[in-house]
Design a protein around this motif. Structure first.
Motif, PDB file in Angstrom:
ATOM      1  N   VAL A   1      88.343 -27.719  64.330  1.00 42.38           N
ATOM      2  CA  VAL A   1      87.774 -28.536  63.259  1.00 42.38           C
ATOM      3  C   VAL A   1      88.763 -28.739  62.114  1.00 42.38           C
ATOM      4  N   CYS A   2      89.810 -27.930  62.052  1.00 44.00           N
ATOM      5  CA  CYS A   2      90.666 -27.910  60.861  1.00 44.00           C
ATOM      6  C   CYS A   2      91.321 -29.247  60.588  1.00 44.00           C
ATOM      7  N   GLN A   3      91.955 -29.832  61.606  1.00 46.87           N
ATOM      8  CA  GLN A   3      92.699 -31.063  61.383  1.00 46.87           C
ATOM      9  C   GLN A   3      91.781 -32.183  60.928  1.00 46.87           C
ATOM     10  N   ARG A   4      90.618 -32.289  61.540  1.00 41.73           N
ATOM     11  CA  ARG A   4      89.699 -33.368  61.157  1.00 41.73           C
ATOM     12  C   ARG A   4      89.190 -33.181  59.730  1.00 41.73           C
ATOM     13  N   CYS A   5      88.880 -31.938  59.361  1.00 38.90           N
ATOM     14  CA  CYS A   5      88.448 -31.671  57.984  1.00 38.90           C
ATOM     15  C   CYS A   5      89.556 -32.008  56.992  1.00 38.90           C
ATOM     16  N   LEU A   6      90.780 -31.628  57.328  1.00 39.16           N
ATOM     17  CA  LEU A   6      91.906 -31.874  56.434  1.00 39.16           C
ATOM     18  C   LEU A   6      92.151 -33.366  56.270  1.00 39.16           C
ATOM     19  N   GLU A   7      92.083 -34.115  57.364  1.00 38.19           N
ATOM     20  CA  GLU A   7      92.301 -35.558  57.289  1.00 38.19           C
ATOM     21  C   GLU A   7      91.253 -36.233  56.415  1.00 38.19           C
ATOM     22  N   GLN A   8      89.990 -35.804  56.563  1.00 36.82           N
ATOM     23  CA  GLN A   8      88.944 -36.438  55.775  1.00 36.82           C
ATOM     24  C   GLN A   8      89.037 -36.032  54.297  1.00 36.82           C
ATOM     25  N   CYS A   9      89.415 -34.785  54.037  1.00 36.56           N
ATOM     26  CA  CYS A   9      89.652 -34.361  52.650  1.00 36.56           C
ATOM     27  C   CYS A   9      90.714 -35.230  52.004  1.00 36.56           C
ATOM     28  N   TYR A  10      91.808 -35.435  52.714  1.00 37.83           N
ATOM     29  CA  TYR A  10      92.901 -36.230  52.166  1.00 37.83           C
ATOM     30  C   TYR A  10      92.437 -37.649  51.860  1.00 37.83           C
ATOM     31  N   LYS A  11      91.707 -38.240  52.789  1.00 40.48           N
ATOM     32  CA  LYS A  11      91.226 -39.614  52.596  1.00 40.48           C
ATOM     33  C   LYS A  11      90.315 -39.715  51.379  1.00 40.48           C
ATOM     34  N   LEU A  12      89.378 -38.772  51.250  1.00 38.30           N
ATOM     35  CA  LEU A  12      88.447 -38.788  50.121  1.00 38.30           C
ATOM     36  C   LEU A  12      89.182 -38.600  48.792  1.00 38.30           C
ATOM     37  N   LEU A  13      90.103 -37.616  48.768  1.00 37.68           N
ATOM     38  CA  LEU A  13      90.810 -37.324  47.526  1.00 37.68           C
ATOM     39  C   LEU A  13      91.783 -38.436  47.145  1.00 37.68           C
ATOM     40  N   TRP A  14      92.479 -38.992  48.141  1.00 35.28           N
ATOM     41  CA  TRP A  14      93.421 -40.068  47.843  1.00 35.28           C
ATOM     42  C   TRP A  14      92.689 -41.274  47.250  1.00 35.28           C
ATOM     43  N   THR A  15      91.548 -41.634  47.823  1.00 37.40           N
ATOM     44  CA  THR A  15      90.806 -42.798  47.329  1.00 37.40           C
ATOM     45  C   THR A  15      90.332 -42.576  45.900  1.00 37.40           C
ATOM     46  N   PHE A  16      89.837 -41.379  45.593  1.00 38.42           N
ATOM     47  CA  PHE A  16      89.227 -41.145  44.280  1.00 38.42           C
ATOM     48  C   PHE A  16      90.258 -40.789  43.207  1.00 38.42           C
ATOM     49  N   PHE A  17      91.338 -40.105  43.589  1.00 40.05           N
ATOM     50  CA  PHE A  17      92.267 -39.595  42.572  1.00 40.05           C
ATOM     51  C   PHE A  17      93.700 -40.106  42.719  1.00 40.05           C
ATOM     52  N   GLY A  18      94.067 -40.631  43.879  1.00 39.42           N
ATOM     53  CA  GLY A  18      95.462 -40.967  44.128  1.00 39.42           C
ATOM     54  C   GLY A  18      95.790 -42.444  44.157  1.00 39.42           C
ATOM     55  N   ASP A  19      95.003 -43.247  44.867  1.00 37.73           N
ATOM     56  CA  ASP A  19      95.270 -44.667  45.032  1.00 37.73           C
ATOM     57  C   ASP A  19      95.212 -45.369  43.668  1.00 37.73           C
ATOM     58  N   PRO A  20      96.301 -46.037  43.227  1.00 32.38           N
ATOM     59  CA  PRO A  20      96.289 -46.678  41.905  1.00 32.38           C
ATOM     60  C   PRO A  20      95.160 -47.687  41.722  1.00 32.38           C
ATOM     61  N   GLU A  21      94.686 -48.297  42.809  1.00 31.74           N
ATOM     62  CA  GLU A  21      93.629 -49.300  42.692  1.00 31.74           C
ATOM     63  C   GLU A  21      92.256 -48.674  42.491  1.00 31.74           C
ATOM     64  N   THR A  22      92.021 -47.508  43.062  1.00 24.85           N
ATOM     65  CA  THR A  22      90.668 -46.942  43.053  1.00 24.85           C
ATOM     66  C   THR A  22      90.583 -45.591  42.357  1.00 24.85           C
ATOM     67  N   ARG A  23      91.677 -45.055  41.841  1.00 28.77           N
ATOM     68  CA  ARG A  23      91.665 -43.719  41.246  1.00 28.77           C
ATOM     69  C   ARG A  23      90.876 -43.683  39.947  1.00 28.77           C
ATOM     70  N   MET A  24      90.348 -42.509  39.636  1.00 27.99           N
ATOM     71  CA  MET A  24      89.714 -42.284  38.341  1.00 27.99           C
ATOM     72  C   MET A  24      90.763 -41.764  37.371  1.00 27.99           C
ATOM     73  N   LEU A  25      90.790 -42.316  36.183  1.00 28.05           N
ATOM     74  CA  LEU A  25      91.713 -41.840  35.161  1.00 28.05           C
ATOM     75  C   LEU A  25      91.326 -40.420  34.740  1.00 28.05           C
ATOM     76  N   PRO A  26      92.297 -39.560  34.437  1.00 31.67           N
ATOM     77  CA  PRO A  26      91.970 -38.169  34.068  1.00 31.67           C
ATOM     78  C   PRO A  26      91.409 -38.019  32.663  1.00 31.67           C
ATOM     79  N   GLU A  27      91.419 -39.074  31.856  1.00 30.70           N
ATOM     80  CA  GLU A  27      90.878 -39.014  30.496  1.00 30.70           C
ATOM     81  C   GLU A  27      89.408 -39.434  30.511  1.00 30.70           C
ATOM     82  N   ILE A  28      88.531 -38.534  30.100  1.00 21.94           N
ATOM     83  CA  ILE A  28      87.082 -38.791  30.133  1.00 21.94           C
ATOM     84  C   ILE A  28      86.639 -39.194  28.729  1.00 21.94           C
ATOM     85  N   GLU A  29      86.914 -40.439  28.368  1.00 19.51           N
ATOM     86  CA  GLU A  29      86.646 -40.898  26.998  1.00 19.51           C
ATOM     87  C   GLU A  29      85.274 -41.539  26.839  1.00 19.51           C
ATOM     88  N   TYR A  30      84.655 -41.956  27.947  1.00 20.89           N
ATOM     89  CA  TYR A  30      83.405 -42.701  27.831  1.00 20.89           C
ATOM     90  C   TYR A  30      82.272 -42.054  28.627  1.00 20.89           C
TER      91      TYR A  30
END
Length: 451
Positions: free
Chosen positions: A182-211
């Motif tokens: 199960v390890c490789q599949r879990c790792l791949e999905q973790c990477y995909k989820l994290l990259w989309t939310f925190f890494g991809d410049p188009e879809t990332r969330m900014l680290p400053e929580i101003e609003y």
């Protein structure tokens, strides 16, 4: 109490930063992100799921009973595998002054003035909330939660991605011993989820929580609100499990973009008006601010700083001159800022929970770092104030179920003068008993005159 002997950590905490130094951005996952669902459920995740001692044990000593833990995780892992959804703040239907990549949530206790709203709708029949929300005054009602926050789904998107990565990372870490397939599949999905939310410049969330907890309406209002940090507390789940994922140069390691993101987020918490204001509040906002900051510092391999953050709650400091006694009454053992509010039991637990978590984190830092065992024990602050607050809360909760709490000498336990009788019944027992374990680990299995 002398801690039991421990094997040396795999990688000493104070020497790990080089392993997590920023690296060039990785290419995005091959599949196109899919928008997550728009939910109108209550803002915010269930609070802290595991005590820090659990993750320190998991990280450095393995886990006894891991096969059973894996069997409990397995249905949730399969459900995540079968769901292709990824998440992003940019998938929301509503955006604030900070733009598409900025976190936005609405203040839950503010409502439109009913007279002004009726007058506006009379003049503009059929107007939608998007059209009228900034044309009328919004007023605070502490006892009345506004559930009309569904168009700003950033908090729910964040909660969902943190929960999924939390589960997948535990499965990945446990799977190395009990189910390697199960390890490789879990790792791949973790990477995909994290990259989309925190890494991809188009879809990332900014680290400053101003609003966060943004107040709608045409009335004058503060630009930034420290209360907004309550709506990103699910980041604690992420901070706890990130160190369990592989470090660079593994091509699926998320640390090359997650480490810089958390560095910027911690800098925001320490230096921005939002963080500085939260640090000086005396109620649960201050406590939740410090538990977030301390947990993120652990993730960044800065444990001594994390312990320093914890001591600012429990011992006198510039941000909290009276220490824990400013929160826990020496006479009645109640959390004085929370039992004054409507729904006092909810708010009492809402502050007690991160206090116990923060004390457990500080204890784990001392226990697992030989060079930090000289640091003060926060549990002992102000004559064990945190344990006294816990014992009071558990007795108060027993009273709400018509049970008969007793003092240590067996005499009847009575409410302190001026304290409201609790509402009958509820779901809070599960919440407090979970944290009773954290107190019991420190003081033994018997807590006061109740188990």
């Amino acid at each position: 109490m002398t801690p039991r002997p421990l094997p040396p950590p795999r990688i000493p905490l104070e020497t790990r930063p080089n392993n997590m130094s920023p690296a060039p951005p990785a290419p995005p996952p091959p599949s196109k992100p899919l928008p997550g669902p728009s939910s109108n459920r209550p803002i915010g995740p269930p609070l802290l799921h595991f005590h820090p001692s659990y993750f320190y044990d998991l990280r450095y000593n393995g886990l006894s009973g891991g096969a059973k833990a894996m069997s409990l995780l397995w249905p949730q892992v399969k459900a995540i595998w079968n769901d292709p959804t990824v998440h992003s703040v940019t998938f929301s239907k509503k955006f604030g002054p900070g733009g598409r990549n900025a976190f936005l949530s609405y203040a839950p206790h503010f409502h439109p003035n009913p007279q002004q709203l009726a007058e506006y709708l009379k003049q503009h029949p059929g107007a939608t909330s998007d059209e009228w929300e900034d044309k009328v005054v919004w007023e605070r009602r502490d006892a009345d939660r506004n559930t009309d926050t569904g168009n700003a789904t950033q908090a729910n998107q964040l909660s969902d991605v943190c929960q999924k990565v939390f589960i997948l990372t535990l499965a990945y870490h446990l799977g190395t011993k009990f189910n390697p397939s199960v390890c490789q599949r879990c790792l791949e999905q973790c990477y995909k989820l994290l990259w989309t939310f925190f890494g991809d410049p188009e879809t990332r969330m900014l680290p400053e929580i101003e609003y966060g907890q943004y107040v709608r309406g045409c009335q004058p209002k503060p630009q930034f609100r420290p209360e907004g940090l309550l709506h990103v507390r699910s980041l604690i789940q992420l901070s706890q499990v990130l160190p369990l994922l592989p470090a660079p140069p593994d091509k699926l390691s998320p640390h090359h973009f997650m480490h810089p993101w958390f560095e910027q987020h911690v800098s925001f918490l320490q230096n921005h008006e939002v963080g500085r204001s939260a640090a000086h509040r005396q109620n649960n906002i201050q406590t939740h601010y410090f538990i977030q900051l301390a947990t993120h510092l652990i993730t960044l391999n800065r444990p001594s700083e994390a312990h320093d953050v914890a001591t600012q709650i429990f011992f006198p400091s510039p941000t909290n001159p009276r220490g824990i006694s400013s929160k826990v009454s020496p006479e009645t053992n109640i959390l004085v800022h929370e039992l004054k509010r409507p729904n006092p039991l909810h708010y009492h637990l809402f502050e007690l929970e991160p206090l116990i978590f923060l004390a457990s984190l500080a204890d784990s830092v001392r226990k697992y770092n030989n060079n930090l065992q000289h640091l003060p024990d926060v549990w002992e602050a102000e004559n064990h104030a945190l344990k006294r607050a816990h014992d009071f809360t558990l007795k108060y909760l027993m009273r709400s179920y018509n049970l008969d709490p007793r003092n240590n000498d067996g005499s009847p336990w009575n409410l302190p003068p001026g304290t409201k009788e609790p509402e009958r019944g509820g779901t809070e027992f599960r919440q407090i008993l979970f944290h009773t374990r954290g107190v019991a680990e420190k003081y033994g299995t018997r807590i006061g005159n109740h188990r």
